[in-house]
Write a protein that holds these residues in place. Structure first.
Motif, PDB file in Angstrom:
ATOM      1  N   CYS A   1      79.608  36.143 -38.689  1.00 39.49           N
ATOM      2  CA  CYS A   1      79.494  36.275 -37.229  1.00 39.49           C
ATOM      3  C   CYS A   1      79.112  37.711 -36.846  1.00 39.49           C
ATOM      4  O   CYS A   1      79.798  38.662 -37.206  1.00 39.49           O
TER       5      CYS A   1
ATOM      6  N   CYS B   1      87.112  33.247 -32.754  1.00 40.29           N
ATOM      7  CA  CYS B   1      86.324  34.453 -33.019  1.00 40.29           C
ATOM      8  C   CYS B   1      87.175  35.660 -32.603  1.00 40.29           C
ATOM      9  O   CYS B   1      88.058  35.547 -31.748  1.00 40.29           O
ATOM     10  N   SER B   2      86.920  36.793 -33.220  1.00 44.54           N
ATOM     11  CA  SER B   2      87.737  37.971 -32.879  1.00 44.54           C
ATOM     12  C   SER B   2      87.153  38.762 -31.704  1.00 44.54           C
ATOM     13  O   SER B   2      87.645  39.829 -31.367  1.00 44.54           O
TER      14      SER B   2
ATOM     15  N   CYS C   1      83.296  31.317 -33.403  1.00 47.06           N
ATOM     16  CA  CYS C   1      82.191  32.208 -33.776  1.00 47.06           C
ATOM     17  C   CYS C   1      80.839  31.552 -33.545  1.00 47.06           C
ATOM     18  O   CYS C   1      79.894  32.197 -33.128  1.00 47.06           O
TER      19      CYS C   1
ATOM     20  N   TRP D   1      84.055  34.488 -39.799  1.00 52.04           N
ATOM     21  CA  TRP D   1      84.058  35.901 -39.406  1.00 52.04           C
ATOM     22  C   TRP D   1      83.043  36.700 -40.229  1.00 52.04           C
ATOM     23  O   TRP D   1      82.423  37.625 -39.722  1.00 52.04           O
TER      24      TRP D   1
ATOM     25  N   CYS E   1      81.913  39.455 -34.780  1.00 55.45           N
ATOM     26  CA  CYS E   1      83.061  39.864 -35.597  1.00 55.45           C
ATOM     27  C   CYS E   1      82.691  41.088 -36.438  1.00 55.45           C
ATOM     28  O   CYS E   1      83.476  42.042 -36.552  1.00 55.45           O
TER      29      CYS E   1
HETATM   30 ZN   LIG Z   1      83.254  35.773 -34.567  1.00 52.40          ZN
END
Ligand SMILES: [Zn+2]
Length: 744
Positions: A327, A287-288, A268, A324, A330
């Protein structure tokens, strides 16, 4: 009389002594019959009905056990093979009577049968190989009989992994769960992302001692290693030749520091950090965002062709949501997909992997945290934090592999002595593993059908060498195999006897370093009328000991086998010391008893301790303070926020002060309480103590100054571990040992 004996001998020229089974895991049916076959160093077999793959497998197996050479012969062979139909999956039978007939239902069953046959062969006094006549009928209960190995915390060489697989095969394991990536090291070559191993496979230092030791020290030395894709193929093939499937694990979104050290852009923050040399859980995870998901899918695209396994393990455990939450990317994904919290974001992340794997013909399996925020539609769950995650998944109609910490964590201690190598903590002895049942009584019959089996996990933070690895794995893995194979288990004692008599020599012969902790003398405590009874007992009835009593060894007694000492409780607090020395091994067992008016009195747990840390109510009043480093068996552990314990001193007497000892180990989620209340159960009078009164101390003293017989202690802990502490948001553990009285 002499005439009668002679007559009897004439009538029964051969007295038949039934032979004990020597196969582990125990077969469903074992029948001993009179007579035996003597073998030379070779076995003639009719291979004509077998495939070349099976023949090769049997040859390897024969060499493994007795350096036996297998000779193909169709004319009067000793061993013949027959095919079985309409029997349970992987059934086989062995009939030894002049000839050996192996009947099998599948190639796997033929392989299992041959291992059993090899385990039936014994060496007689003259070194001849013999096999007693018998009949065996057998089939497994569960299909997933697994062992896991973490090669990230410590790295193991190819030859070592092969040796490990050899022993797994001997005990009919089917699954090798290879934990290939974690914070402390990335261990598999990925051609598209070479920095994963160039950077991620190496760390500059490793924490020494237990990671909860304060202050921490580090061994500053470059440590690491990785497997090339060619080496991975070699292991997968080696395992397949032993009917073992290799399930790879690529951890995501947590336990990602090694990967992020190589490719920080997929975190992130984007900040470059080193591969850590410390154990634990780290805030920096994948990070997503879309780039990170595609990066991981690229990696999976290289993993999939290497592993024929239907299941691919994606980890999913211990992923803090700290990054998250902060971020922007995210948070934007959450908004766009209408996700209500970061748990749902994790679920979204796992679902992306699930869909990807399904498209490639694979099935996702992950640790039980993947249930949080909603379980992905096709996922299988590996339940490690207990049985609950597995029960929940089965209720939702998902496949489950049970691997609860209580029975299946082989990084726990297995023996009580100080000579056990340093371990992460917890106590999981051989008998506990033997007692493991992957199906919880809380499951319906239909739900139980979703349980594929069970698995033991070998996390290697505290396992730096292969010798120590096998020490932690064996013989516990054999007990696990017994738990997963046997439709009807024998008694623990029968298992232990077969293990010690027939399999310890086998492991020794193979040069496998294993634990013989079960052979060591044990000290057990029992409640006595006026105190406690302490018993030292040795498995060997001939082992001789010296018992030394008192701090200056005032008295010394010699004894053989076992000895009991009765210790009567006193009105004051004082310490008594004992020392047992084995005259055979020189090993000492030291014992300090804190004698006091609580010794051996009645304890009533109004709040039930956790099954994981409950060695009985006497533990709190046996005169022994919980040990450090703690192993688990010497503490009583609770996982509730209010703990009520009642004590009956058996007679009314004056108490000056009451001392309760707790354990503080916040890295292991064990916290001190914040309040204690005391109440005399006769008068209903009492008082409380709260946080302000220095709850940093592990020992808490309550000043009573009154006569009392029965009293109640109520202990309160936080119901959630505070943020930014290990295990944040979950119920902390409360560990107590012991409760004692101090009189002036
Ligand atoms: Zn992230």
């Amino acid at each position: 009389m002499k005439v009668l004996v002679t007559l009897l001998l004439l009538l029964f020229p051969m007295v038949f002594v039934a032979q004990q089974n020597t196969i582990l895991p125990h077969p469903v049916v074992f029948k001993s019959m009179p007579g035996y076959i003597e073998l030379d160093r070779s076995l003639s077999m009719d291979f004509s009905s077998l495939s070349s793959t099976i023949i090769q497998q049997l040859k390897t197996t024969g060499a493994y056990y007795h350096n036996l050479q297998l000779i193909d012969r169709t004319n009067k062979p000793l061993v013949i093979f027959k095919k079985l139909v309409n029997v349970p999956l992987d059934s086989y039978s062995i009939n030894v009577n002049k000839q050996i007939i192996i009947s099998y239902s599948s190639p796997k069953a033929c392989y299992f049968a041959f291992h059993s046959l090899m385990q039936l062969i014994k060496s007689d006094d003259k070194g001849h190989l013999i096999i007693n006549n018998c009949f065996v009928d057998d089939y497994p209960k569960y299909q997933w009989r697994g062992m896991h190995l973490d090669v990230a915390r410590h790295f193991f060489q190819l030859d070592e992994i092969k040796q490990f697989l050899d022993v797994m095969a001997a005990y009919k394991f089917t699954t090798f769960h290879w934990h290939l990536t974690d914070d402390q090291g990335w261990r598999i070559e990925i051609k598209k992302y070479p920095k994963l191993t160039e950077i991620g496979a190496w760390r500059d230092s490793t924490v020494e001692n237990h990671y909860t030791t304060s202050p921490r020290t580090y061994k500053v030395e470059r440590y690491g290693g990785f497997y090339t894709q060619e080496q991975i193929k070699e292991i997968v093939q080696y395992a397949a030749q032993r009917n073992i499937t290799v399930v790879p694990e690529i951890e995501m979104p947590g336990h990602a520091r090694a990967a992020l050290a190589a490719y920080p852009n997929y975190s992130c923050t984007g900040i470059q950090q080193e591969v850590p040399g410390l154990w634990g859980i780290f805030d920096d995870i994948f990070c997503s965002k879309e780039e990170s998901i595609l990066f991981l899918q690229d990696i999976l695209s290289e993993i999939i062709p290497l592993f024929p396994s239907k299941y691919i393990h994606i980890g999913g455990d211990e992923a803090p949501k700290t990054r998250w939450k902060e971020c922007n990317q995210c948070q934007a994904i959450m908004k766009e997909n209408k996700l209500k919290d970061e748990h749902e974001l994790q679920s979204y992340f796992i679902q992306r992997m699930d869909k990807f794997l399904v498209e490639k013909g694979k099935k996702l399996i992950g640790w039980d945290e993947i249930l949080e925020g909603g379980l992905s539609p096709n996922a299988a769950v590996m339940s490690w934090r207990g049985f609950e995650g597995g029960i929940e998944a089965a209720k939702l109609g998902h496949e489950v592999v049970m691997s609860p910490g209580s029975h299946c964590y082989f990084d726990h201690y297995q023996g009580k002595g100080n000579e056990e190598p340093l371990a992460i903590g917890g106590y999981t002895n051989l008998e506990k593993v033997f007692d493991f049942n992957p199906v919880s009584p809380k499951m319906s019959r239909e739900e139980a059908n979703y349980v594929l089996g069970g698995q033991a996990n070998l996390w290697t933070e505290y396992i730096p060498s292969f010798n120590q690895l096998t020490y932690m794995a064996f013989p516990r893995a054999i007990a696990l195999s017994e738990a997963l194979w046997c439709t009807e288990k024998t008694t623990y004692d029968a298992f232990e006897k077969t293990l010690i008599d027939s399999h310890f020599p086998l492991l020794k012969n193979k040069g496998i370093n294993f634990s013989s902790s079960i052979l060591k003398p044990s000290i057990t405590f029992k409640r006595a009328v006026n105190g406690i009874n302490v018993k030292l007992s040795s498995k060997s009835k001939e082992e001789r000991f010296t018992l030394k009593e008192g701090s200056d060894h005032e008295t010394e007694v010699n004894f053989t086998g076992s000895k009991e000492i009765e210790i009567n409780r006193t009105n004051n607090s004082n310490q008594v010391q004992y020392e047992f020395v084995s005259l055979e091994t020189g090993l000492q067992s030291k014992l300090k008893i804190n004698n006091n008016p609580c010794l051996g009195v009645i304890v009533n747990y109004v709040t039930k301790p956790s099954d994981r840390y409950n060695s009985g109510d006497l533990t709190l009043v046996d005169g022994q303070f919980g040990a450090r480093p703690w192993k688990g068996h010497e503490w009583i552990g609770f996982d509730t926020s209010v703990v009520i314990i009642e004590i009956d001193l058996l007679k009314k007497q004056k108490i000056d002060s009451l001392q309760i000892s707790f354990l503080k180990d916040e890295n292991s989620w064990i916290h001190l309480p914040y309040a204690i209340e005391y109440k005399n159960l006769k008068t209903n009078l009492g008082f409380g103590m709260a946080q302000s009164e220095n709850f940093e101390n592990e020992k808490q003293v309550l000043f009573i100054g009154k006569k009392v017989q029965k009293f109640r202690i109520t202990i309160k802990t936080l119901d959630k571990i505070p943020l930014r502490m290990p295990g944040e948001g979950t119920q902390p553990w409360l560990f107590i040992d012991e409760i004692s009285i101090k009189n002036k």
